[in-house]
Scaffold this active site. Structure first.
Site, short mmCIF file in Angstrom:
data_model
loop_
_atom_site.label_atom_id
_atom_site.label_comp_id
_atom_site.label_asym_id
_atom_site.label_seq_id
_atom_site.Cartn_x
_atom_site.Cartn_y
_atom_site.Cartn_z
N ARG A 146 54.21 82.94 7.27
CA ARG A 146 55.15 83.93 8.17
C ARG A 146 54.66 85.13 8.32
O ARG A 146 55.35 86.33 8.07
CB ARG A 146 56.41 83.96 6.96
N SER A 174 65.96 80.53 5.78
CA SER A 174 65.54 80.95 4.16
C SER A 174 65.42 82.24 4.12
O SER A 174 64.68 83.07 4.89
CB SER A 174 64.06 80.28 4.03
N GLU A 207 62.07 87.23 3.63
CA GLU A 207 61.34 86.65 4.83
C GLU A 207 62.19 87.22 6.10
O GLU A 207 61.67 87.77 7.00
CB GLU A 207 61.48 85.07 4.87
#
Ligand SMILES: Cc1cc2nc3c(=O)[nH]c(=O)nc-3n(C[C@H](O)[C@H](O)[C@H](O)COP(=O)(O)OP(=O)(O)OC[C@H]3O[C@@H](n4cnc5c(N)ncnc54)[C@H](O)[C@@H]3O)c2cc1C
Length: 300
Positions: free
Chosen positions: A176, A226, A296
Site C-alpha cells: 500500500r 480496510s 491505510e
C-alpha cells in the site's frame, strides 16, 4: 472566494467542470466530509496542468482525488481545490498484451476490458472500487495480486509541472505504498502488461472474487475498505476482534460486525465519529497487544 483565481480557472476549464462549495460527502465512498471551496473535474492533461499551475500561483492548496474510496474528509471540508481525476479522464486502450488507461478509469472497467481481450492478470483488481490513479498511488492489491505485478510505467505531472513517464520500478511500489505522494506526482495514465488467458476462466475468477467480497465484506454500508494496514505478523481485523471491539460504535460509525477490519458509516456518521472511533480502536489494540495499527485510509 479568491476572485482572480476563480476567473483564471474559468478561462482554462469549462465552467461545467468547476464547482464551488461542493459537499465532499458526495464524492467519497465513506459519505462524510464538508465542503471543498473548489471542486474541479478536468477533462484533459492540459487542464490538469493548468489547474495545478493556477493553484500554485494563487497559493490555493489543492488535493487530487480519484474515486474517493480510500479517503476520510473532515467535517470542516477542505479550504482549497479538490481536483478529481475521474470519469472525465477514463479512456482505456488495449494493444496486444498491453493495457493503457487514463488515471480516472475505474479499475473494474479496466479489468473488464482486459477480460474482453482475453488478458489475464487484472482479475484481483476487479472488485477494488477505485480509479487506476488511486490504485497506482496506493499500490492497491487483493487476493494475492497487486498493481506492482502488472504495472510497466505511468505518465505523471511532476512537481515542476512537466509531464513525464516514470517506470514502475521507480515508483518503489510496496505494501500500500508508492512514492507518488512524496514526489507530488499526479498520475495521468498507466500502462500494464498482462498475459494471454482464457476469457471464460478470467470471467469466472472475477465472479468468484466478487462473491468472496460480498460474503466477507460489509459492502452494504459506506466505508473506505480496510481501515488499517496489515501490521507485520498480524491481521488488523483479528486484533480488533480479539480486543472485543467487533460492533464497537461511536455516533454513527461502527467496527463492522461482518469484518472487524472495516470501519463503516452505518448510520449518518460524521468524519469526527469515524476518526474518534479509529483513535479509540488503535489505543485499545495497543493497550492489549502492544501492536500499533496504522491507517491505510488517508485523512484529508
Ligand atoms: C468496499 C471497499 C473495498 C476495498 N477493497 C480494497 C482492496 O481489496 N484492496 C485495496 O488495495 N484497496 C481496497 N479499497 C481501498 C481503495 O479502493 C483503494 O485504495 C483504491 O486504489 C483507491 O482509489 P481511489 O481512486 O478511490 O483513490 P482516492 O481514495 O480518491 O485517493 C487515494 C489516494 O490516492 C491519491 N490519488 C488518487 N488519484 C490520484 C492520481 N491520479 N494522481 C495522484 N494521486 C492520486 C489521493 O491523493 C489519495 O492520497 C477498498 C475500498 C472500499 C470502499
Amino acid at each position: 472566494m479568491n476572485k482572480d483565481f476563480f476567473e483564471q480557472l474559468n478561462a482554462k476549464i469549462d465552467s461545467d467542470n468547476i464547482k464551488t462549495n461542493e459537499q465532499m460527502k458526495e464524492h467519497i465512498t465513506f459519505r462524510v466530509g464538508g465542503p471543498a471551496d473548489y471542486y474541479i473535474t478536468p477533462n484533459s492533461n492540459e487542464q490538469i496542468v493548468s489547474a495545478i499551475k493556477l493553484c500554485k500561483k494563487y497559493d490555493v492548496p489543492f488535493y487530487i482525488i480519484g474515486n474517493g474510496s480510500n479517503l476520510i474528509v473532515r467535517d470542516e471540508g477542505f479550504r482549497g481545490a479538490i481536483i478529481e481525476i475521474g470519469t472525465n479522464m477514463s479512456e482505456i486502450t488495449v494493444e496486444g498484451n498491453t493495457v493503457t488507461a487514463q488515471a480516472g478509469a475505474i479499475l473494474a472497467k479496466v479489468a473488464v476490458s482486459a477480460m474482453e481481450n482475453s488478458l489475464t492478470g487484472m482479475e484481483f483488481a476487479h472488485g477494488i472500487p477505485g480509479t487506476l490513479g488511486g490504485a497506482v498511488t496506493m499500490n492497491a492489491g487483493a487476493y494475492g495480486g497487486e498493481m506492482k505485478d502488472i504495472l510497466v510505467s505511468v505518465q505523471v505531472i511532476n512537481d515542476d509541472g512537466e509531464i513525464i513517464t516514470v517506470a514502475a520500478n521507480d515508483l518503489k511500489l510496496g505494501y500500500r505504498y508508492s512514492v507518488v505522494p512524496k514526489e507530488h506526482y499526479v498520475v495521468l495514465s498507466a500502462t500494464m502488461q498482462l498475459k494471454e488467458g482464457d476469457k471464460e476462466a478470467i470471467k469466472e475468477t472475477m465472479a468468484e472474487l466478487s462473491a468472496k467480497r460480498r460474503e466477507k465484506q460489509p459492502l452494504e454500508y459506506p466505508s473506505a475498505g480496510s481501515t488499517f494496514k496489515r501490521p507485520e505478523g498480524y491481521f488488523a481485523g483479528k486484533l480488533i476482534e480479539d480486543a472485543g471491539l467487533k460492533g464497537y460504535a461511536v455516533g454513527g460509525a461502527m467496527v463492522s460486525k461482518k469484518h472487524s477490519g472495516f470501519v463503516i458509516n452505518y448510520d449518518g456518521a460524521t468524519a469526527e465519529d469515524i476518526l474518534t472511533l479509529i483513535d479509540n480502536v488503535r489505543e485499545k489494540v495497543y493497550e492489549q497487544f502492544g501492536v500499533e495499527l496504522e491507517t491505510e485510509v488517508k485523512v484529508l
